[in-house]
Design an enzyme around this catalytic site. Structure first.
Site, mmCIF file in Angstrom:
data_model
loop_
_atom_site.group_PDB
_atom_site.id
_atom_site.type_symbol
_atom_site.label_atom_id
_atom_site.label_comp_id
_atom_site.label_asym_id
_atom_site.label_seq_id
_atom_site.Cartn_x
_atom_site.Cartn_y
_atom_site.Cartn_z
ATOM 1 N N LYS A 47 14.312 -66.862 -58.631
ATOM 2 C CA LYS A 47 15.152 -65.935 -57.858
ATOM 3 C C LYS A 47 16.010 -66.708 -56.854
ATOM 4 C CE LYS A 47 11.989 -62.088 -58.591
ATOM 5 N NZ LYS A 47 10.932 -61.190 -58.130
ATOM 6 N N GLN A 59 7.268 -60.411 -52.980
ATOM 7 C CA GLN A 59 6.774 -60.651 -54.337
ATOM 8 C C GLN A 59 5.374 -60.072 -54.490
ATOM 9 O OE1 GLN A 59 8.717 -61.968 -56.764
ATOM 10 N NE2 GLN A 59 7.096 -61.751 -58.267
ATOM 11 N N ASP A 84 14.446 -54.247 -54.330
ATOM 12 C CA ASP A 84 13.511 -54.067 -55.453
ATOM 13 C C ASP A 84 13.406 -52.588 -55.848
ATOM 14 O OD1 ASP A 84 12.259 -56.123 -56.831
ATOM 15 O OD2 ASP A 84 10.877 -56.569 -55.178
HETATM 16 N N1 GUN Z 1 6.000 -58.847 -59.442
HETATM 17 C C1 GUN Z 1 6.243 -58.670 -60.760
HETATM 18 N N2 GUN Z 1 7.483 -58.166 -60.930
HETATM 19 C C2 GUN Z 1 8.025 -58.030 -59.712
HETATM 20 C C3 GUN Z 1 9.293 -57.554 -59.258
HETATM 21 O O1 GUN Z 1 10.181 -57.151 -60.000
HETATM 22 N N3 GUN Z 1 9.460 -57.585 -57.902
HETATM 23 C C4 GUN Z 1 8.504 -58.006 -57.064
HETATM 24 N N4 GUN Z 1 8.766 -57.962 -55.766
HETATM 25 N N5 GUN Z 1 7.326 -58.440 -57.451
HETATM 26 C C5 GUN Z 1 7.097 -58.447 -58.770
#
Ligand code: GUN
Length: 284
Positions: free
Chosen positions: A53, A97, A120
């Protein structure tokens, strides 16, 4: 029939090029898009996702800040960091995350993020807006899936769509988006009695369960569009999806691979949401 393979890297590269331009325009107006990423603990998969990311931000000119906390961090420390980021005008998106270590109440942390910076789309307010058909931020993975279908010119109106998985991150928002696009949607999960009965009826099948290769070719309607959201690591270290690609590609008309399908699109839509958030902030 051998399915056409839907390459998420190719579509992502195209979208990221236009996002790079938009980010540069905003920066020139004094509003460089900024994303803060919070990672708690040492989950190896999460570490890889966060690294990717941050790298993607750099490539499109989005400012990024990474905040790492050890696994035994008291939740209040993370909540304090979120409060500071909520108030920081250089930050337009905040991502925590998941998963978080067990001492955390995940909902409490997600609700602490300002709904205006929740790129998100996990905040209850944003989930509610999506359910009402009036989204502010769409969760990145389902958003990426919709972009892939749209780029292929696939109309969902009146189609039978089957979502396997009911998670808050993918299954539920995916279902809402498919309903919004006028598909007839069936949601299957771990308690579904006859999974194959449902999956065989799907014109569009979305697999988001986290079980390696659980959807096999015999569970797929000939000519179906198969979207594989799973990212599973096999004992030999290789990645695979929730769909058994080898058997499925002989039945489907269109299929996403793992890796290189939905995965890159998830990150691309995170960038899109962050830039959109900066755009809204600059218009204020
Ligand atoms: N963990 C697995 N997929 C995601 C996601 O799309 N966003 C976040 N913040 N954590 C995750």
């Amino acid at each position: 029939m051998t399915a056409k393979i839907l390459d998420g890297n190719v579509l992502s590269a195209k979208l990221r090029e236009s996002l790079r331009h938009r980010a540069a325009e905003l920066a020139a107006q004094g509003c460089r898009p900024g994303l803060a990423v919070i990672l708690v603990g040492e989950n190896p998969a999460s570490q890889v996702y966060v690294r990717n990311k941050i790298k993607a931000c750099e490539a499109v000119g989005v400012h990024s800040e990474k905040y790492e906390f050890p696994a035994d961090t008291p939740p209040q420390q993370v909540l304090d960091r979120i409060a500071a980021l909520n108030a920081d005008p250089a930050i337009h998106g905040i991502l925590v995350q998941l998963p978080l270590p067990p001492q955390f109440d995940e909902d409490e942390v997600l609700e602490a993020v300002s709904a205006e910076k929740d790129v998100d789309g996990f905040h209850a307010e944003n989930v509610g807006l999506l359910a009402q058909g009036n989204p502010r931020f769409i969760s990145c993975t389902p958003y990426g899936v919709m972009e892939m279908l749209s780029a292929e010119g696939i109309s969902l109106r009146g189609k039978e769509a089957v979502v396997v998985g009911r998670s808050n991150i993918v299954g539920k928002p995916m279902t809402l988006l498919l309903i919004g696009a006028s598909a007839t949607v069936t949601v299957c999960h771990s308690q579904t009695k006859d999974l194959a009965f449902h999956t065989r009826r799907a014109d569009v099948l979305v697999a988001a369960v986290g079980k390696p290769k659980m959807i096999t070719g015999d569970m797929i309607q000939p000519g179906a569009v198969v979207i594989d959201v799973g990212i599973n690591r096999l004992p030999d270290g290789k990645l695979c999806g929730d769909v058994d690609f080898e058997s499925a590609k002989e039945v489907a008309s269109l299929i996403t691979p793992v890796p290189g399908g939905v995965g890159p699109m998830t990150i691309t839509m995170l960038l899109a949401n962050t830039i959109e958030s900066a755009d809204r902030a600059s218009a204020k």
